[in-house]
Design a protein around this motif. Structure first.
Motif, PDB file in Angstrom:
ATOM      1  N   THR A 400       6.119  -0.077  -3.585  1.00 57.22           N
ATOM      2  CA  THR A 400       7.153  -0.788  -2.835  1.00 57.22           C
ATOM      3  C   THR A 400       8.390   0.080  -2.626  1.00 57.22           C
ATOM      4  O   THR A 400       9.274  -0.283  -1.838  1.00 57.22           O
ATOM      5  CB  THR A 400       7.572  -2.089  -3.552  1.00 57.22           C
ATOM      6  OG1 THR A 400       8.148  -1.779  -4.826  1.00 57.22           O
ATOM      7  CG2 THR A 400       6.388  -3.018  -3.730  1.00 57.22           C
ATOM      8  N   ARG A 401       8.473   1.208  -3.291  1.00 56.46           N
ATOM      9  CA  ARG A 401       9.621   2.110  -3.130  1.00 56.46           C
ATOM     10  C   ARG A 401       9.309   3.220  -2.127  1.00 56.46           C
ATOM     11  O   ARG A 401      10.072   4.165  -1.974  1.00 56.46           O
ATOM     12  CB  ARG A 401      10.014   2.699  -4.488  1.00 56.46           C
ATOM     13  CG  ARG A 401      10.326   1.634  -5.522  1.00 56.46           C
ATOM     14  CD  ARG A 401      10.782   2.200  -6.841  1.00 56.46           C
ATOM     15  NE  ARG A 401      12.173   2.635  -6.769  1.00 56.46           N
ATOM     16  CZ  ARG A 401      12.897   2.950  -7.835  1.00 56.46           C
ATOM     17  NH1 ARG A 401      12.352   2.884  -9.045  1.00 56.46           N
ATOM     18  NH2 ARG A 401      14.147   3.345  -7.711  1.00 56.46           N
ATOM     19  N   MET A 402       8.187   3.091  -1.461  1.00 54.00           N
ATOM     20  CA  MET A 402       7.765   4.071  -0.464  1.00 54.00           C
ATOM     21  C   MET A 402       7.780   3.441   0.923  1.00 54.00           C
ATOM     22  O   MET A 402       7.710   2.215   1.054  1.00 54.00           O
ATOM     23  CB  MET A 402       6.354   4.578  -0.796  1.00 54.00           C
ATOM     24  CG  MET A 402       6.233   5.159  -2.198  1.00 54.00           C
ATOM     25  SD  MET A 402       4.522   5.397  -2.732  1.00 54.00           S
ATOM     26  CE  MET A 402       3.983   6.597  -1.537  1.00 54.00           C
ATOM     27  N   PRO A 403       7.869   4.249   1.980  1.00 52.59           N
ATOM     28  CA  PRO A 403       7.760   3.685   3.336  1.00 52.59           C
ATOM     29  C   PRO A 403       6.403   2.996   3.531  1.00 52.59           C
ATOM     30  O   PRO A 403       5.409   3.339   2.872  1.00 52.59           O
ATOM     31  CB  PRO A 403       7.885   4.921   4.237  1.00 52.59           C
ATOM     32  CG  PRO A 403       8.612   5.931   3.412  1.00 52.59           C
ATOM     33  CD  PRO A 403       8.159   5.690   1.999  1.00 52.59           C
ATOM     34  N   LYS A 404       6.371   2.036   4.413  1.00 50.33           N
ATOM     35  CA  LYS A 404       5.123   1.332   4.708  1.00 50.33           C
ATOM     36  C   LYS A 404       4.078   2.305   5.260  1.00 50.33           C
ATOM     37  O   LYS A 404       4.402   3.277   5.936  1.00 50.33           O
ATOM     38  CB  LYS A 404       5.367   0.222   5.731  1.00 50.33           C
ATOM     39  CG  LYS A 404       6.109  -0.984   5.175  1.00 50.33           C
ATOM     40  CD  LYS A 404       5.220  -1.814   4.276  1.00 50.33           C
ATOM     41  CE  LYS A 404       5.901  -3.119   3.872  1.00 50.33           C
ATOM     42  NZ  LYS A 404       5.050  -3.926   2.978  1.00 50.33           N
ATOM     43  N   ASN A 405       2.822   2.009   4.948  1.00 54.54           N
ATOM     44  CA  ASN A 405       1.683   2.787   5.454  1.00 54.54           C
ATOM     45  C   ASN A 405       1.812   4.270   5.098  1.00 54.54           C
ATOM     46  O   ASN A 405       1.557   5.153   5.921  1.00 54.54           O
ATOM     47  CB  ASN A 405       1.537   2.614   6.968  1.00 54.54           C
ATOM     48  CG  ASN A 405       1.277   1.174   7.356  1.00 54.54           C
ATOM     49  OD1 ASN A 405       0.484   0.495   6.714  1.00 54.54           O
ATOM     50  ND2 ASN A 405       1.947   0.708   8.389  1.00 54.54           N
ATOM     51  N   ALA A 406       2.192   4.527   3.848  1.00 52.00           N
ATOM     52  CA  ALA A 406       2.332   5.908   3.380  1.00 52.00           C
ATOM     53  C   ALA A 406       0.993   6.516   2.985  1.00 52.00           C
ATOM     54  O   ALA A 406       0.902   7.731   2.796  1.00 52.00           O
ATOM     55  CB  ALA A 406       3.297   5.955   2.196  1.00 52.00           C
ATOM     56  N   PHE A 407      -0.042   5.697   2.865  1.00 52.15           N
ATOM     57  CA  PHE A 407      -1.332   6.159   2.356  1.00 52.15           C
ATOM     58  C   PHE A 407      -2.383   6.189   3.456  1.00 52.15           C
ATOM     59  O   PHE A 407      -2.356   5.385   4.390  1.00 52.15           O
ATOM     60  CB  PHE A 407      -1.820   5.250   1.220  1.00 52.15           C
ATOM     61  CG  PHE A 407      -1.003   5.333  -0.033  1.00 52.15           C
ATOM     62  CD1 PHE A 407      -1.419   6.100  -1.099  1.00 52.15           C
ATOM     63  CD2 PHE A 407       0.204   4.649  -0.140  1.00 52.15           C
ATOM     64  CE1 PHE A 407      -0.657   6.184  -2.255  1.00 52.15           C
ATOM     65  CE2 PHE A 407       0.972   4.724  -1.291  1.00 52.15           C
ATOM     66  CZ  PHE A 407       0.540   5.498  -2.343  1.00 52.15           C
TER      67      PHE A 407
END
Length: 485
Positions: A400-407
């Protein structure tokens, strides 16, 4: 080893063939330090770049959309130089292909999800297991190399798909053998057997008795806080004794620990306090007439305040349920008010191996030692990570501390996750870094690709950094100012 026809994208949906050029479809993500937390994609390269770039200290090049080092022979896609508070810094940016990765789920609930080690399934395939129960939460361990590559093709595909969805903030349906059905999503309340969980308990039964003992004194003769782990009984508990609570002759059906604390009062379940009880009187034995009396009042409540009931003893010293007196309603409400919202936490966990490290330096173990000695700061899509002690670079990150769709993913099956290594330029040079491939931050922000890239970047997106992230994407609490060296 992939063949992509002209005008088509590959099986991973990350690369495409554009007139014979290999194009990276996901834009490179830049975290921008703004006051807003979150933020939407900022269009870039829809037109020719006009030279309007962010100041160097206000942007952080993440590995999201950067590309990978595979098959290991080349440096990381971006090796970026910048100056921070007068210190020359290097950030090495790469997407890692992780076969050795998993997801840890922390589900805030008292409800019993399943016996420890029970298989967890998605689409009927085993993708993980139930692990330890922590204070007010149930834990699941999903993924890992054995599920990704050690089972059937379907098991690997479903495991990869479920982990990808969870890491990208999507809702996933899970079932636990001989347990419950779950809907889980990072940062959202879990849905257990169709019921949306609202609150995480204020404490165990014993802790709740201790916290609210003084507030109940004089309002009721006995309080029992029902909890699957430690049920608290006010008249016997030390908190009650200290403030002068009188004995009530109560008898609890359970294994007595210290005074006023009982284990195993019922089987685990989804009822009162994480037990299988629908009627809490199931844990109450016969009152001792030596201390009990007709009319004696008793409040029974769960650790979240979700369940509560009021009783008075009749002439035969049998508890009879009555309407909740107005004098006790505020105390039950106070338990609810002191509970935190129930959430599902998703932590991505992986080991950074050879391809990642060789993309940073020609001497891979040097990077490992630099991380272990706190000379190199590791982030995942700009989010802080926890580095496990011991050998290697094993890390965990809150998605949740990363931008959306980071993976992303590859058909191995394996997840593709961003990872960044930030350090002083002198330290990077000392560990044998690829200094010939360093580019200034301004060039990276302008959309220029790294010289080592064998593909064209589709563009760039700017996303504001989550407000609670630390340096380098948040406030400048720089490690070198804290004696990290």
């Amino acid at each position: 080893m992939c063949y992509i026809a002209d005008g088509r994208s590959g099986a991973c949906d990350r690369y495409a063939n554009d007139n014979g050029q290999l194009v990276r479809l996901d834009p490179l993500t830049i975290l921008e330090k703004t006051e807003a937390a979150g933020g939407e994609i900022v269009p870039f390269l829809d037109k020719e770049w006009d030279g309007d770039i962010l100041p160097p200290t206000d942007g952080f090049v993440t590995a999201i959309g950067a590309g990978t080092t595979y098959p290991d022979y080349k440096p990381a896609p971006f090796i970026v130089s910048s100056e921070v508070d007068g210190v020359d810094m290097i950030t090495v940016v790469t997407e890692g292909i992780f076969s050795y990765c998993g997801v840890k789920l922390k589900i805030d609930t008292d409800r019993h999800l399943g016996v420890e080690c029970s298989p967890v399934r998605a689409e009927g395939e085993v993708i993980g297991h139930v692990t330890t129960s922590e204070y007010g939460s149930q834990m699941l361990s999903l993924g890992g190399v054995h599920h990704l590559t050690g089972g059937s093709k379907k098991e690997g595909r479903v495991t990869c798909s479920a982990m990808l969805a969870l890491c990208n903030g999507e809702e996933v349906d899970l079932t636990i053998d001989n347990g419950v059905e779950l809907k889980v999503q990072a940062g959202q309340p879990p849905v257990i057997n169709g019921e949306r969980e609202e609150r995480m308990r204020v404490g165990c039964g014993s802790a709740t008795v201790g916290m609210f003992a003084a507030q109940w004194k004089g309002l009721v003769d006995e309080v029992v806080v029902v909890d699957d782990h430690i049920t608290g009984v006010m008249s016997e508990h030390q908190a009650g004794k200290v403030i002068g609570w009188e004995p009530t002759g109560i008898k609890i059906n359970g294994r007595r620990s210290t005074p006023g604390r009982y284990f195993q009062v019922a089987e685990p379940g989804t009822g009162w306090g994480g037990t299988n009880l629908q009627d809490p009187l199931g844990i109450i034995g016969k009152f001792n007439p030596k201390d009990a009396r007709p009319g004696l009042s008793m409040l029974m409540v769960s650790t979240t305040g979700e369940h509560s009931a009021y009783y008075e003893l009749d002439e035969n010293l049998v508890p009879v349920q009555k309407d909740m007196p107005e004098r006790l309603q505020p105390s039950v409400k106070r338990i609810e008010e002191n509970c935190e919202p129930a959430l599902t936490s998703v932590l991505f966990m992986a080991g950074a191996g050879g391809s990642l490290r060789s993309g940073v330096t020609e001497h891979p173990v040097g990077l490992t030692r630099s991380v272990q000695n706190s000379l190199t700061y590791v982030s995942c899509g700009g989010a802080p990570v926890y580095i496990w002690p011991g050998g290697g670079i094993t890390f965990m990150a809150d998605v949740t501390r990363m931008p959306k769709n980071a993976f992303g993913y590859v058909p191995t099956p394996a997840l593709v996750a961003p990872i960044e290594f930030t350090m002083r330029a002198d330290d990077y040079r000392a560990l044998g870094g690829h200094m010939d491939y360093v580019m200034p931050l301004a060039e990276a922000l302008s959309g220029k690709t790294g010289r080592q890239n064998d593909h064209i970047l589709k563009g760039r997106r700017g996303v504001s950094s989550p407000g609670d992230n630390p340096w380098p994407t948040g406030p400048g609490n720089y490690p070198w100012k804290k004696g990290a060296r």
